[in-house]
Structures are given as structure tokens and as C-alpha cells.
Design a protein around this motif. Structure first.
Motif, short mmCIF file in Angstrom:
data_model
loop_
_atom_site.label_atom_id
_atom_site.label_comp_id
_atom_site.label_asym_id
_atom_site.label_seq_id
_atom_site.Cartn_x
_atom_site.Cartn_y
_atom_site.Cartn_z
N GLU A 15 0.82 -1.21 0.00
CA GLU A 15 0.00 0.00 0.00
C GLU A 15 0.86 1.26 0.00
O GLU A 15 0.58 2.22 -0.72
CB GLU A 15 -0.94 0.01 1.21
N ILE A 16 1.91 1.26 0.80
CA ILE A 16 2.81 2.41 0.86
C ILE A 16 3.49 2.63 -0.49
O ILE A 16 3.54 3.75 -1.00
CB ILE A 16 3.86 2.23 1.96
N LEU A 17 4.01 1.56 -1.08
CA LEU A 17 4.71 1.68 -2.35
C LEU A 17 3.77 2.10 -3.48
O LEU A 17 4.16 2.87 -4.37
CB LEU A 17 5.42 0.37 -2.69
N GLU A 18 2.53 1.61 -3.46
CA GLU A 18 1.56 2.03 -4.48
C GLU A 18 1.26 3.52 -4.37
O GLU A 18 1.22 4.24 -5.37
CB GLU A 18 0.27 1.22 -4.36
N LYS A 19 1.05 4.00 -3.15
CA LYS A 19 0.79 5.44 -2.95
C LYS A 19 2.01 6.27 -3.32
O LYS A 19 1.89 7.33 -3.94
CB LYS A 19 0.38 5.71 -1.50
N PHE A 20 3.19 5.81 -2.95
CA PHE A 20 4.43 6.51 -3.28
C PHE A 20 4.58 6.62 -4.80
O PHE A 20 4.90 7.68 -5.33
CB PHE A 20 5.62 5.79 -2.66
N SER A 21 4.34 5.52 -5.49
CA SER A 21 4.44 5.52 -6.95
C SER A 21 3.43 6.46 -7.59
O SER A 21 3.75 7.25 -8.47
CB SER A 21 4.23 4.11 -7.50
N ARG A 22 2.19 6.38 -7.12
CA ARG A 22 1.10 7.16 -7.72
C ARG A 22 1.20 8.65 -7.42
O ARG A 22 0.97 9.49 -8.29
CB ARG A 22 -0.26 6.64 -7.22
N HIS A 23 1.56 9.00 -6.18
CA HIS A 23 1.50 10.40 -5.75
C HIS A 23 2.85 11.12 -5.75
O HIS A 23 2.89 12.34 -5.63
CB HIS A 23 0.88 10.50 -4.36
#
Length: 76
Positions: A15-23
């Protein structure tokens, strides 16, 4: 500057990596120096290490100023 992104309590590494990638990565590109974390277990594992290595990012841990801020205190 700081970017704050809402996330649920006790997020997984994924979840952290997905948000980091997206935002962060998608709108701004890769960080020049690396990723600064607090050393929590949800960002100190094989998935996040692989993510950082593939992108050529260094994982930097912020300094702990009191014993209460150490990652060992997060265990349940």
C-alpha cells in the motif's frame, strides 16, 4: 517541501509503495537522493528493498531522538 498523502492505519508495504508511486514518482519523477523513512517494519522488508534497488533509490532512515521512537517499539 513535504507532501502528505492520506493512508489507513498500519498500511502494508504494498500500500505504501503504491501510494508513493502514484503520488510522488508519477507526478514528480524519481527522487534524486533516496527515500527517507522512520525505519518502520512496513518499509524495511524484501518488497521495499527490491523496489528501491530496481529504481536505484537509497533508503535513508530518519534519526530517532528518543527511545520511544525506535522501530522496536512498534512490535505488537
Amino acid at each position: 517541501y513535504t507532501i502528505a498523502i492520506p493512508i489507513q492505519a498500519n498500511p502494508t508495504s504494498r500500500e505504501i509503495l503504491e501510494k508513493f508511486s502514484r503520488h510522488i514518482i508519477q507526478p514528480f519523477g524519481l527522487p534524486k537522493k533516496g527515500i527517507v523513512t522512520d525505519g518502520a517494519r512496513n518499509f524495511s522488508n524484501n518488497l521495499s528493498n527490491t523496489f528501491s534497488a530496481v529504481l536505484g533509490l537509497q533508503q535513508l532512515e530518519s534519526a530517532h531522538t528518543t527511545p520511544e521512537q525506535t522501530p522496536q517499539k512498534e512490535s505488537t
